[in-house]
Write a protein that holds these residues in place. Structure first.
Motif: not given
Length: 806
Positions: A153-178
């Motif tokens: 549902n959101y851009p970014g490869p979070a579902n292919l890895m074990r990293k905090m999904a909302c790092n890649f942006g959400w409908d309340w969060g910025p894209t700040l890939v730490t």
């Protein structure tokens, strides 16, 4: 020889290894903080602007696309220990660890602890440690070639890895890939053996507490003993498994139902008289089950704690900051206290974030805050091939064992919305038979919970009905999300169904004014000016804000009215939904609003904004989640007054219902001399038709009172109400370190708010959304660093009430 620990958190440096868009002219190295992130190190060095301000999120996008190296030197003295381990609490995410030129290993999971045996690679004296992080974006591109596309549902490869999904942006969060060492680093020395995974199963058997300890031992296990102590009881048994019975311990209760006594559980690993290793946690004794036994209405979803069915007044929890190490134990304590003060008794740790740090769960234990813990899967299809299943299993084992001692933890949940996505979001056609995570939710995760933490319930998803044969969002079964309300239709549609348990529903609004102008510097400031627009991450979110006002409040004509009207509408929407659900207590046994908190300053569904300020919604939650709720609800052709009692003593007394004009004239009145709501129940009383039937819907309301509780009911919406011009007097006087502000109503005043943060960003007020009849008054307490005066406090935009929106 006992285990020794050397903390390696200081003395790190950071260097950029390049990547797309890397800023030229970066220094070769800068000081790094551990625990920390690259972003916070660059901020501290003044090499990037604050990404929370204006459009700076875009300007720092390059940070997440670069590779980075953390390095330090440290001195080591050989103490004769047989083993030395280098332990990383958290590595975010794709790291290569090198000690003295030797590669110890590579990591691919920010949600795990990593331990490397390093005895053979250490040197007496100075040692060099380097941790090199590959960009998650770069690794994502490689993973995208390995795994065929999966819906997300959101851009970014979070579902292919074990990293905090909302790092890649959400409908309340910025894209700040730490990236970075987001938890601490230690060097642990030990001999003979050490304690590995410790699994305490804490239960009640009758009136007695029972503690079963399953202790994993690493190293030589023969002739070792465990000494286990809790609540004055001690046993010493051969290493591996130990049991204790605690006679009649005090029970741990959720907030509002009792106290939270905690006992020290201490474990020592012994070789003769020598203590090789120790482990200690605070535990609580309580029974727990999730009642999902089918009934005539479907499948309930009821938390039963100490044999008491508990109504859940909850809120969803997201990471409290995009840069996780900034969330200190003190900040956790403050935020959880704010939840408790709002009469919230459960926080759902949402699956697009993290398993929170120990400090979060420890504070929930202390404050009686129940925790629903998602496994980390959210709004996407997750492959079940390649390296991912092994990573997921290792991560789940790590965190189940870490969190199971906490009495506050009452549910493991498989995922957020993924089963719903497979049913309703076009996934089946897009997947064309490829895996999407079902094996995790229905097989792997429940097996691991049953193996490692059998005293706690597991549920496959939120929403989920308990069976793949029933639609996952069927309100008659299990837990439900209500998102057509907000996304598509007005909030009055919360009344269209009675979910057995609603684990997500919400309404959006901007942050407080002080937070808005602290983070956005547009001139002029409007709902669609660049900075405000950028801090609205929801798809057509501003359009939905305005659409949500239709039928309820007039469309605002200026920025001040937009800010007030949308915040007021958020509070009204959530109040309406929760009152409806709570009025059906028994059929419905819980409401978990989306969401308590924010991770940055943003237009969102939160009650507490990204800078920790309370929005009007917070005050609305405190009122609508009050253990004694009085509400007037439509029932059949008429109306009923309903008393909902979440106390352990019955609530009874006379209830008076009046129908009044806005000028205070009583048109009809009726008193029922004894309405009784038994403990943990709701009582309903039909209102006589002559009292409940208005002559003029636009100029009348119902008011019900019972003891200190008051309920209001309006026969139509504000746009059709003949609300009078607001008339009132306001006085201010000093009261110790606060200010006492008294508002005396000369006309009917609906939903009074004093936005004192407009006067000073640190000013705080104790109440909002107060409705007064003519002749009534209310005292507000304000904490402010500046002197307050009546003229400013009584003027727009500080003083606001619904009467002013026309």
């Amino acid at each position: 020889m006992a285990r020794n620990e050397q903390v390696l958190n200081s003395g790190w440096t950071l260097s950029c290894l390049g990547g797309p868009g890397a800023t030229p002219g970066l220094p070769g190295t800068i000081r790094a903080t551990v625990p920390g992130t690259v972003h916070t190190d660059l901020l501290a060095a003044r090499l990037i602007p604050d990404p929370y301000l204006d459009l700076n999120e875009i300007a720092v996008d390059w940070v997440g696309k670069c590779d980075w190296r953390f390095e330090k030197t440290f001195n080591w003295t050989d103490d004769g220990s047989e083993n030395v381990d280098l332990v990383f609490g958290g590595l975010d995410t794709f790291a290569t660890v090198v000690l003295n030129g030797v590669t110890l290993g590579e990591t691919a999971n920010m949600n795990r602890t990593y331990r490397f045996a390093v005895r053979d690679h250490l040197r007496a004296g100075e040692n060099h440690l380097a941790v090199t992080f590959e960009s998650a974006w770069t690794r994502g591109e490689a993973l995208d070639k390995i795994y065929e596309p999966r819906p997300n549902n959101y851009p970014g490869p979070a579902n292919l890895m074990r990293k905090m999904a909302c790092n890649f942006g959400w409908d309340w969060g910025p894209t700040l890939v730490t990236t970075g060492l987001w938890k601490g680093v230690t060097l642990q020395s030990w001999s003979t053996a050490r304690l590995g995974a410790i699994r305490p199963e804490i239960t009640l058997k009758g009136a007695d507490g029972h503690v079963g300890i399953d202790a994993e031992i690493e190293g030589e296990t023969s002739d070792l003993m465990l000494r286990v102590s809790v609540a004055g009881e001690t046993v010493t048994l051969p290493a591996g498994f130990a049991e204790l019975t605690i006679p009649s311990p005090q029970l741990w209760w959720p907030t509002g139902l009792g106290n939270q006594p905690l006992y020290d559980l201490a474990i020592e690993l012994l070789a003769g008289d020598t203590v090789l290793d120790t482990w200690q946690r605070k535990i609580g004794f309580r029974s727990l089950r999730l009642d999902t036994t089918p009934d005539d209405e479907g499948t309930p979803f009821t938390f039963v704690i100490n044999d008491v069915p508990v109504y859940i007044c909850g809120a969803n929890w997201i990471p409290d900051d995009c840069f996780l190490p900034r969330v200190t134990p003190e900040r956790y304590a403050a935020r959880i206290a704010e939840a408790k003060d709002a009469n919230i008794n459960m926080l759902r740790v949402w699956g697009g974030g993290i398993y929170e740090t120990d400090a979060f769960y420890e504070e929930c234990d202390r404050q009686g805050m129940l925790v629903w813990q998602d496994f980390l899967f959210a709004c996407a299809a997750y492959p079940e091939e390649g390296d991912l299943p092994a990573e997921i299993e290792a991560e789940a084992r790590d965190n189940i064992v870490r969190l199971m001692p906490h009495p506050s933890l009452v549910l493991w949940n498989g995922n957020n919305e993924n089963i719903w996505g497979w049913f309703d979001w076009g996934w089946q056609e897009a997947l064309d038979g490829r895996t999407w995570g079902l094996g995790y939710y229905l097989d792997l995760l429940p097996r691991l919970v049953a193996e490692l933490d059998p005293t706690r319930p597991y549920w496959a998803g939120s929403p989920y009905s308990g069976s793949m044969d029933i639609h996952p969002n069927d309100p008659a079964h299990g837990c439900t999300h209500l998102w057509d309300v907000w996304n598509e239709i007005g909030y009055e549609h919360y009344a269209d169904s009675v979910p057995r348990f609603c684990s997500e529903f919400g309404w959006q609004a901007p942050p407080t004014w002080a937070t808005l102008i602290q983070s956005v510097h547009d001139n002029p400031l409007t709902p669609t000016s660049p900075g405000v627009w950028h801090h609205q991450k929801a798809t057509i979110g501003n359009d939905k804000l305005l659409r949500g006002l239709k039928g309820h409040l007039p469309e605002p004509q200026n920025m001040d009215d937009w800010h007030f009207a949308t915040q007021l509408n958020q509070a009204r929407a959530i109040t309406f939904g929760i009152e409806h659900m709570r009025s059906h207590r028994g059929r419905n046994m819980g409401a978990i609003v989306w969401q308590l908190n924010d991770c940055w300053p943003v237009n969102s569904w939160a009650a507490i904004d990204g800078y920790g300020r309370l929005k009007p919604l917070w005050y609305a939650l405190r009122a609508v989640y009050h253990p004694h709720l009085l509400t007037i609800q439509p029932r059949g052709e008429g109306f009923s007054v309903i008393a909902v009692n979440e106390r352990t003593l019955f609530w009874r007394g006379p209830v008076t219902i009046k129908r009044l004009r806005f000028d205070g004239t009583v048109l009809a009145e009726w008193t029922h001399w004894r309405l009784c709501a038994d403990r943990l129940s709701a009582a309903e009383l039909p209102i006589p038709a002559d009292v409940a039937t208005p002559s003029d819907k636009s100029n009348e309301l119902l008011v019900a009172t019972m003891h200190d509780s008051t309920a209001f009911y309006y026969f139509t919406e504000d746009i059709d109400l003949a609300l009078p011009e607001p008339k009132f007097s306001l006085t201010v006087e000093r009261a110790d370190e606060s200010w006492k502000v008294t508002v005396a109503a000369e006309s009917f005043l609906k939903d009074i708010c004093l936005f004192v943060d407009r006067l000073h960003p640190d000013a705080e007020i104790d109440d909002m959304l107060v409705t007064l009849l003519p002749g009534q008054g209310h005292v507000f307490m304000v904490r402010s660093l500046i002197e307050l005066d009546a003229k400013t406090l009584s003027s727009v935009p500080v003083f606001r009430c619904a009467n002013q929106l026309r």
